[in-house]
Design an enzyme around this catalytic site. Structure first.
Site, PDB file in Angstrom:
ATOM      1  CG  ASP A   6     -39.061  25.113  -2.780  1.00 38.74           C
ATOM      2  OD1 ASP A   6     -37.896  25.074  -3.178  1.00 38.74           O
ATOM      3  OD2 ASP A   6     -39.641  26.173  -2.464  1.00 38.74           O
ATOM      4  CD  GLU A  29     -32.996  27.408   0.908  1.00 37.83           C
ATOM      5  OE1 GLU A  29     -33.365  28.422   1.532  1.00 37.83           O
ATOM      6  OE2 GLU A  29     -32.840  27.389  -0.326  1.00 37.83           O
TER       7      GLU A  29
END
Length: 565
Positions: free
Chosen positions: A35, A206
């Site tokens: 991420d 997401e």
């Protein structure tokens, strides 16, 4: 964190304004991370990732900084749950932003599954980019589900007018909210609401990310399951930071030859240029642990209409970063130093990449410095045990030859060889091209060997030396579709840029093409403008340098077509 309208200032010191990709190799830092978000502070690039581990072990965040996108410095534990009274685990997806001399880091914590749990999106603040960061408000900034969106995976975007926006959302829903000037509280839209749902696609999962290029807003997100091979990045555009957004386009997908689970990206523009890089995580092919994720970045380019071109996970390493991350060694003394990968091997030594190419073009600059043995390229390698492997080896021998061998269970058989004067002490560009059972070996731009052998169809790529001291540089591994166009950065067919099938393409870097190979039955048209515009040159059945045509380092876009019957 994505900034709108990065200032037209000088690029960070040493930053290559036309970097093709992560030419110093992916992953670009060591360790399991995911991420990544990326920003630029005062001429330095900063990457803030999630620590990739089981949720209960995700209790801190590290950061990495670089002035040139090549050499990276690790900053440990810039934020720890010990400094956030309400956080205990699942510290996720940091989003950095600077405002009025303060550095803010937005984060998700606790992975809440309902409004009866404590957690969500928090904000920490520091006086320096490297922290230490401390909780700014003592509670979550967003601590509940709104519009079905789990409060995770936040991104902060500051528009040209100074308005800051918070984008976030998991469980298939995305929201946007206004951040007040202090960056620690939420504002309201003109209709009085605090949150506005902007879920851009039914495939949204997401990983929200917003960036602005020119007058266009690019909203990016991740799709698929993060533990599976279908994880990917898509985007949509709008004329406003809150939409409505146009149709979704895929920009990053897994590559079964390079890595799985590629997604959850950040994106950065090199200040003062139109060069953009996509930072993301991916899972090496040999890894089965879902948390075995590494950080990578590659170039992203836009066509004349502002459409993001799909990102290619390039496999390259020029060892300029002084490390050999991503390489796995056996035997010998392997070291990355002074911009090369060296080995001293009294016996057999190899270094392998975690790749699985079948139709492959592989190239490296090989210097056999001493010894009585050989050095070269491994490809289509399988079952790599401690002392044995199956696969092919194209090498340069100190005895004065170039050769191709096949190994089965550690037993090598010679398939072909040819004399090679000045084999020792000189850097040779060694390239193999394998399509089906047809294998060619090129040295310094000239085909020296061609064989038909189908014993090994797919496998890892790497380097090998036996009873020799050798140096390797400028390693490139690329797919080699049958009878397709290949382009090179040097006039002697060195510096492989890529191989291309039918269609419209952008070179990996503008004005980088110096020679090309166009097989019979194909044509390539070069253009000196983006989007197949401007002056053009068409080449058919060509194998030469572009200098004589006046087209060296001139190609901005090109088209590959089949011709004839």
């Amino acid at each position: 964190m994505a900034l709108a309208g990065l200032p037209a200032a000088a690029a960070p010191a040493g930053a290559p304004a036309d970097l093709v990709t992560a030419t110093a190799g992916n992953p670009f830092v060591d360790g399991w991370y995911a991420d990544p978000d990326v920003t630029v502070y005062d001429g330095t690039y900063w990457v803030f990732p999630t620590t990739s581990a089981p949720y209960d072990d995700q209790t801190y965040l590290d950061a990495f900084s670089s002035t040139d996108l090549v050499h990276w410095t690790k900053h440990e534990r810039v934020l720890d749950v010990a400094d956030v009274s309400w956080a205990r685990r699942a510290l996720w997806a940091p989003a950095p932003v600077e405002r009025d001399g303060k550095y803010y880091l937005y984060f998700g914590a606790n992975d809440i599954q309902g409004d009866d749990e404590l957690g969500g999106i928090g904000v920490a603040v520091a006086d320096r980019p490297e922290g230490p960061y401390v909780d700014a408000i003592g509670e979550p900034l967003v601590g509940a589900f709104v519009n079905g969106a789990q409060p995770i995976d936040q991104d902060v975007f500051v528009d040209d007018d100074g308005q800051a926006y918070l984008y976030y959302g998991g469980h298939g829903h995305a929201n946007v909210a206004l951040l007040e000037d202090g960056m620690t509280s939420l504002g309201r839209f003109e209709d009085g609401t605090t949150f506005r749902e902007i879920t851009p696609s039914e495939d949204y999962v997401e990983g929200s990310q917003m960036v602005k290029r020119g007058d266009t807003y690019y909203y990016m997100w991740s799709e698929g399951g993060w533990t599976g091979p279908d994880y990917a990045v898509s985007y949509a555009t709008a004329d406003s930071p809150v939409g409505p957004f146009g149709p979704a386009r895929r920009v990053l997908s897994q590559d079964p030859s390079v890595a799985r689970g590629s997604g959850h990206n950040g994106i950065v523009n090199v200040p003062g240029t139109d060069d953009w890089y996509l930072f993301y995580h991916r899972r090496p092919l040999s890894q089965t642990d879902p948390n075995a994720r590494v950080l990578a970045y590659d170039r992203v380019r836009f066509d004349a209409d502002g459409v993001m071109q799909p990102v290619t996970m390039h496999v390259q390493d020029d060892f300029a970063d002084g490390n050999s991350l991503g390489w796995s060694t056996s035997g010998g003394d392997w070291r990355a130093r002074r911009g090369a990968y060296t080995v001293e091997a009294s016996g057999q030594a190899r270094s392998l990449l975690d790749t699985r190419f079948s139709e492959v073009a592989q190239e490296a600059r090989v210097t056999l410095r001493g010894g009585r043995g050989d050095a070269g390229l491994l490809f289509r390698v399988s079952r790599p045990g401690a002392d044995v492997l199956d696969g092919y080896y194209a090498g340069i021998s100190a005895a004065g030859s170039v050769f191709l061998r096949s190994s089965q269970g550690g037993t090598w058989s010679r398939l072909a060889s040819a004399p090679l004067p000045r084999a020792v002490g000189r850097a040779h560009v060694l390239r193999v091209e394998a399509v089906g059972d047809r294998i060619e070996v090129h040295v310094d731009g000239t085909r020296r060997l061609a064989v038909t052998d189908g014993r090994h169809g797919r496998g890892m790529n790497g380097l090998r030396a036996a009873r020799a001291t050798a140096a390797f540089d400028d390693v490139v591994v690329a797919p080699a579709p049958d009878d397709a166009v290949a382009m090179y950065g040097d006039c002697d067919h060195g510096a492989l840029l890529g191989t291309y099938a039918e269609g419209d393409h952008l070179p990996p870097a503008p004005d980088a093409v110096s020679s090309l190979r166009v097989p019979p039955g194909w044509a390539v048209t070069l253009f000196d403008g983006p989007g197949q515009t401007g002056a053009s040159l068409t080449k058919t059945a060509s194998d030469g340098c572009l200098v004589d045509d006046g087209w060296n380092d001139r190609t901005e876009s090109f088209r590959v077509e089949r011709v004839g019957g």
